[in-house]
Design an enzyme around this catalytic site. Structure first.
Site, PDB file in Angstrom:
ATOM      1  N   HIS A 261       5.525  -7.643   2.951  1.00 22.94           N
ATOM      2  CA  HIS A 261       6.782  -8.411   3.004  1.00 22.94           C
ATOM      3  C   HIS A 261       6.599  -9.588   3.939  1.00 22.94           C
ATOM      4  CE1 HIS A 261      11.081  -9.311   3.588  1.00 22.94           C
ATOM      5  NE2 HIS A 261      11.227  -8.732   2.408  1.00 22.94           N
ATOM      6  N   GLU A 316      11.139  -2.768  -3.170  1.00 25.75           N
ATOM      7  CA  GLU A 316      10.945  -2.681  -4.621  1.00 25.75           C
ATOM      8  C   GLU A 316      10.330  -1.360  -5.050  1.00 25.75           C
ATOM      9  OE1 GLU A 316      12.432  -4.963  -5.757  1.00 25.75           O
ATOM     10  OE2 GLU A 316      11.877  -6.969  -5.101  1.00 25.75           O
TER      11      GLU A 316
HETATM   12  N1  COA Z   1      -1.350  -5.713  -1.735  1.00 24.40           N
HETATM   13  C1  COA Z   1      -2.573  -6.063  -1.287  1.00 24.40           C
HETATM   14  N2  COA Z   1      -2.770  -6.990  -0.331  1.00 24.40           N
HETATM   15  C2  COA Z   1      -1.689  -7.599   0.168  1.00 24.40           C
HETATM   16  C3  COA Z   1      -0.383  -7.273  -0.254  1.00 24.40           C
HETATM   17  C4  COA Z   1      -0.244  -6.281  -1.241  1.00 24.40           C
HETATM   18  N3  COA Z   1       0.957  -5.921  -1.697  1.00 24.40           N
HETATM   19  N4  COA Z   1       0.503  -8.042   0.419  1.00 24.40           N
HETATM   20  C5  COA Z   1      -0.223  -8.828   1.238  1.00 24.40           C
HETATM   21  N5  COA Z   1      -1.547  -8.555   1.079  1.00 24.40           N
HETATM   22  C6  COA Z   1      -2.653  -9.177   1.795  1.00 24.40           C
HETATM   23  C7  COA Z   1      -2.948 -10.559   1.230  1.00 24.40           C
HETATM   24  O1  COA Z   1      -3.873 -10.485   0.179  1.00 24.40           O
HETATM   25  C8  COA Z   1      -3.471 -11.284   2.445  1.00 24.40           C
HETATM   26  O2  COA Z   1      -4.805 -10.922   2.611  1.00 24.40           O
HETATM   27  P1  COA Z   1      -5.897 -12.003   3.145  1.00 24.40           P
HETATM   28  O3  COA Z   1      -5.404 -12.423   4.495  1.00 24.40           O
HETATM   29  O4  COA Z   1      -7.169 -11.225   3.153  1.00 24.40           O
HETATM   30  O5  COA Z   1      -5.873 -13.115   2.142  1.00 24.40           O
HETATM   31  C9  COA Z   1      -2.677 -10.673   3.593  1.00 24.40           C
HETATM   32  O6  COA Z   1      -2.239  -9.392   3.144  1.00 24.40           O
HETATM   33  C10 COA Z   1      -1.444 -11.504   3.952  1.00 24.40           C
HETATM   34  O7  COA Z   1      -0.756 -11.865   2.745  1.00 24.40           O
HETATM   35  P2  COA Z   1       0.337 -13.030   2.628  1.00 24.40           P
HETATM   36  O8  COA Z   1       0.352 -13.520   1.216  1.00 24.40           O
HETATM   37  O9  COA Z   1       0.165 -14.026   3.722  1.00 24.40           O
HETATM   38  O10 COA Z   1       1.645 -12.233   2.929  1.00 24.40           O
HETATM   39  P3  COA Z   1       3.101 -12.747   2.683  1.00 24.40           P
HETATM   40  O11 COA Z   1       3.888 -12.277   3.838  1.00 24.40           O
HETATM   41  O12 COA Z   1       3.174 -14.192   2.364  1.00 24.40           O
HETATM   42  O13 COA Z   1       3.449 -11.970   1.341  1.00 24.40           O
HETATM   43  C11 COA Z   1       4.541 -10.708  -0.288  1.00 24.40           C
HETATM   44  C12 COA Z   1       4.559 -11.216   1.157  1.00 24.40           C
HETATM   45  C13 COA Z   1       5.744  -9.805  -0.514  1.00 24.40           C
HETATM   46  C14 COA Z   1       4.591 -11.885  -1.272  1.00 24.40           C
HETATM   47  C15 COA Z   1       3.239  -9.897  -0.511  1.00 24.40           C
HETATM   48  O14 COA Z   1       3.162  -8.870   0.438  1.00 24.40           O
HETATM   49  C16 COA Z   1       3.101  -9.369  -1.925  1.00 24.40           C
HETATM   50  O15 COA Z   1       2.647 -10.104  -2.811  1.00 24.40           O
HETATM   51  N6  COA Z   1       3.491  -8.076  -2.172  1.00 24.40           N
HETATM   52  C17 COA Z   1       3.400  -7.509  -3.497  1.00 24.40           C
HETATM   53  C18 COA Z   1       4.590  -7.923  -4.351  1.00 24.40           C
HETATM   54  C19 COA Z   1       5.875  -7.248  -3.926  1.00 24.40           C
HETATM   55  O16 COA Z   1       5.923  -6.046  -3.687  1.00 24.40           O
HETATM   56  N7  COA Z   1       6.926  -8.067  -3.834  1.00 24.40           N
HETATM   57  C20 COA Z   1       8.233  -7.618  -3.459  1.00 24.40           C
HETATM   58  C21 COA Z   1       8.588  -8.103  -2.088  1.00 24.40           C
HETATM   59  S1  COA Z   1      10.148  -7.455  -1.540  1.00 24.40           S
END
Ligand code: COA
Length: 375
Positions: A261, A316
């Site tokens: 998140h 979710e």
């Molecule tokens: N599965 C695997 N790896 C994940 C992950 C997940 N669900 N969420 C984050 N990561 C990893 C990223 O690949 C990244 O790795 P890296 O530094 O090696 O590239 C690191 O964690 C940080 O990710 P980042 O994209 O900066 O995090 P964010 O805070 O911008 O992303 C979300 C938040 C929700 C977009 C992300 O966690 C995600 O895509 N989750 C899955 C989709 C989901 O469940 N969405 C509903 C949200 S309520």
């Protein structure tokens, strides 16, 4: 209130801090909800989300957000869809996405109303009561079925299920969806809420603000991943095959749906509340036990891969079994999330209007220097 306007705006653009995505920028103040990402806590007007799910209803929570008053007896029911909106919904292709239909319905509804400035709690109530009927009507129209008129004796969530299926829902089923609506009602300055506030700040009307918010929520970065949680669990098949599948997915650089998140670094309190609801449901999907088994494994693998970045279960993950358990098809999940968020969106519209300032940030120009037209 500590505000910064004059001095920051006066500095040349190249000297000011640029924050893509407005990340970390304080763009306003709210008394509606507090999202404490570090500690995994969420409150609406100071009340803990877990307590609201246990003791409240969506009607009482919406009323709390709009008025600031806690009234457990507050009542909200669905309302009839105006003919002009039904005509519009019938004109859409049956293949239209439910989010497109809902956005269109809200826009058409706005054209049938007198929505004077400033927006009022009555306008918020009217729109929140209309939208479930509109989504249910579209879901039936696309299947060639007659629409079901609202039953005023049912609360808003019961009414939505009744108008969707034509049958009065079992109390436990309605209660589970009501809990989901409470959990989805409000969440700070997320993208769709911010959109609603920007539109309101121009002194536009509440229907325009919510139509814009629905359009924002439609994007895959915001609209939620519960249907993808269902897909991923289906691909794993069983807890026995899960670890191999999860490792493969992470090796391929895929994201595990329902984890991570932007704000929460601790377990999402909404996931905790919905897990309880899912476990207590009468008609649990068969794969709920798989989901619970897979969760621990996924958390362990994510911690191994990202020791410095806490990646925990998000809302979710357990929204998926609740929405499936109450009989909704996955293509209705995002629009159902939008129905739940109506309470928060409209509360933000009221809050913005009460102390309005046009939201109009600045942008750094990176194009060509001033020049003459060729020839
Ligand atoms: N599965 C695997 N790896 C994940 C992950 C997940 N669900 N969420 C984050 N990561 C990893 C990223 O690949 C990244 O790795 P890296 O530094 O090696 O590239 C690191 O964690 C940080 O990710 P980042 O994209 O900066 O995090 P964010 O805070 O911008 O992303 C979300 C938040 C929700 C977009 C992300 O966690 C995600 O895509 N989750 C899955 C989709 C989901 O469940 N969405 C509903 C949200 S309520």
């Amino acid at each position: 209130m500590t505000t910064s306007t004059g001095s920051a705006a006066a500095a040349p653009a190249h000297e000011r801090v640029l924050s893509p995505g407005l990340e970390g920028v304080l763009a306003g103040e709210t008394a509606l909800s507090k999202v404490d990402g570090a500690n995994g806590r969420l409150t609406y007007r100071g009340y803990r989300i877990g307590d609201l799910v246990e003791h409240g209803t969506y009607s009482s929570v919406a009323n709390l957000l709009w008025t600031g008053d806690w009234d457990p007896e507050a009542r909200l029911a669905t309302s009839a869809v105006p003919d002009a909106v039904l005509t519009t919904l019938r004109a859409l292709p049956r293949s239209a996405k439910p989010m497109d239909a809902l956005r269109t319905a809200v826009s058409a509804w706005g054209a049938t109303q007198t929505l004077d400035w400033p927006p009022t709690p009555e306008q918020a109530r009217a729109l929140t009561s209309f939208s479930p009927s509109a989504l249910a009507a579209f879901a039936r129209i696309r299947e060639g079925k007659d629409i079901v008129e609202p039953d005023p004796s049912l609360n808003l969530v019961e009414g939505f299920l009744y108008q969707l299926t034509g049958e009065t829902p079992e109390p436990a089923t309605a209660r589970a969806l009501d809990a989901y609506f409470i959990v989805g009602a409000e969440h700070g300055f997320n993208a769709s809420t911010f959109t609603a506030r920007v539109i309101t700040s121009t002194m536009s009307d509440i229907a325009s603000a919510i139509a814009g918010a629905i359009g924002t929520m439609k994007g895959p970065l915001h609209g939620g991943a519960p249907s993808e949680v269902v897909d991923q669990l289906a691909k794993m098949g069983s807890v026995e095959h899960a670890e191999e599948w999860l490792r493969g997915a992470l090796d391929r650089g895929e994201r595990l749906m329902g984890f991570g998140h932007r704000v929460y670094r601790a377990y999402d309190p909404r996931a905790a509340a919905l897990r309880k609801v899912a476990e207590g449901m009468e008609h649990k999907p068969d794969w709920l036990q798989t989901a619970i088994g897979v969760e621990d494994m996924a958390l362990r693998l994510l911690a191994e891969r990202h020791p410095d970045r806490p990646l925990k279960t998000n809302v979710e993950y357990y929204a998926a079994p609740v929405l499936m358990g109450v009989g909704l098809t996955p293509d209705l999940f995002p629009a159902t999330f939008s129905l739940a968020r109506h309470a928060g969106w409209t509360a933000h519209v009221l809050e913005q209007a009460a102390d309005n300032r046009l939201i109009r940030p600045d942008v750094r120009y990176v194009g060509e220097a001033e020049r003459d037209l060729p020839g």
